[in-house]
Design a protein around this motif. Structure first.
Motif, short mmCIF file in Angstrom:
data_model
loop_
_atom_site.label_atom_id
_atom_site.label_comp_id
_atom_site.label_asym_id
_atom_site.label_seq_id
_atom_site.Cartn_x
_atom_site.Cartn_y
_atom_site.Cartn_z
N GLY A 1 0.83 -1.20 0.00
CA GLY A 1 0.00 0.00 0.00
C GLY A 1 0.86 1.25 0.00
O GLY A 1 1.99 1.27 -0.51
N SER A 2 0.35 2.27 0.60
CA SER A 2 0.98 3.58 0.52
C SER A 2 2.03 3.78 1.60
O SER A 2 2.07 3.08 2.62
CB SER A 2 -0.09 4.67 0.66
N ASP B 1 2.87 7.09 3.86
CA ASP B 1 2.26 8.37 4.20
C ASP B 1 3.22 9.16 5.09
O ASP B 1 3.69 8.67 6.12
CB ASP B 1 0.94 8.17 4.96
N GLN C 1 1.67 11.18 0.00
CA GLN C 1 1.20 9.80 0.04
C GLN C 1 1.50 9.14 -1.30
O GLN C 1 1.13 9.65 -2.36
CB GLN C 1 -0.30 9.75 0.32
N THR C 2 2.21 8.01 -1.25
CA THR C 2 2.48 7.28 -2.49
C THR C 2 1.24 6.49 -2.90
O THR C 2 0.38 6.16 -2.09
CB THR C 2 3.67 6.32 -2.31
N SER C 3 1.16 6.19 -4.20
CA SER C 3 0.05 5.40 -4.73
C SER C 3 0.57 4.52 -5.84
O SER C 3 1.77 4.52 -6.16
CB SER C 3 -1.07 6.32 -5.25
N GLY C 4 -0.33 3.77 -6.46
CA GLY C 4 0.07 2.87 -7.53
C GLY C 4 0.56 3.58 -8.77
O GLY C 4 1.21 2.98 -9.63
N VAL D 1 2.67 9.80 -6.64
CA VAL D 1 2.48 10.38 -5.30
C VAL D 1 1.36 11.41 -5.35
O VAL D 1 1.06 11.99 -6.38
CB VAL D 1 3.77 11.07 -4.78
N THR D 2 0.73 11.60 -4.19
CA THR D 2 -0.27 12.65 -4.01
C THR D 2 0.24 13.60 -2.94
O THR D 2 0.58 13.17 -1.83
CB THR D 2 -1.63 12.07 -3.60
#
Length: 199
Positions: free
Chosen positions: A37-38, A40, A50-53, A56-57
């Motif tokens: 998962g992420s 944070d 926050q990392t994602s697939g 990053v956000t």
């Protein structure tokens, strides 16, 4: 769950499915690492990165002296001080809202700033300037030059048809197949006719 701390030479390895770093009072998160998962990262107990697939956000502002992007960047607000350059040919910017440019901030197009668009604060004029060696072409099958309210036309050009010059939105001079058609009175200091005049 289980936590393993392993000394691997010059590295220390922490092994856990989910790892949370908290402050000493145990009431604020600093960072979370989630297996599959992420990751944070927090500021004052608020997640900021926050990392994602897909990448990053970032929640909030991102300040950087240089930003190189390969792929897609989505932002609610992008403030640029200095120059923003789309370097590679074929790059695309998708806009789902509005671009705002301050007074005297220019849109420069072409390697030699051949086309410049800006609002000039000193004169309160809006300027479209062809600055290169070519021509400024405004193209459209139906071309209207209108007032600011878009409810009155000064000039109307129709593809394959007439061009109208208007006064207070009424056509006064219109091109035709045979020449021109004038609606109203023609005042002239000198009239020279080569051909037939019908009155």
């Amino acid at each position: 769950g289980q936590l393993f701390i392993v000394n691997q030479g010059s590295n220390i390895l922490l092994q856990s499915n989910n790892t949370i770093f908290k402050n000493a009072a145990n009431n604020e998160d600093i960072a979370k690492f989630n297996a599959d998962g992420s990751v944070d990262l927090y500021y004052n107990n608020t997640v900021r990165l926050q990392t994602s697939g897909i990448g990053v956000t970032v929640t909030g502002e991102t300040k950087t002296t240089t930003l190189n992007v390969t792929g897609i960047t989505t932002t609610n607000n992008l403030n640029v001080t200095g120059t923003a350059t789309i370097a590679s040919i074929g790059s695309t910017i998708g806009i789902s809202s509005n671009f705002y440019f301050g007074d005297d901030n220019r849109i420069n197009m072409g390697d030699g700033d051949d086309l410049i668009i800006y609002h000039q604060s000193s004169s309160n004029d809006s300027i479209i300037q062809e600055n290169g060696s070519g021509n400024l072409k405004i193209a459209g099958d139906n071309l209207y030059l209108t007032n600011a309210a878009l409810n009155k036309s000064y000039l109307v050009g129709t593809n394959g048809g007439s061009v109208q010059i208007r006064h207070n939105n009424s056509s006064k001079l219109e091109t035709t197949v045979g020449g021109i058609s004038v609606t109203g009175t023609t005042d002239t200091d000198n009239f020279v006719n080569a051909g037939v005049s019908t009155f």
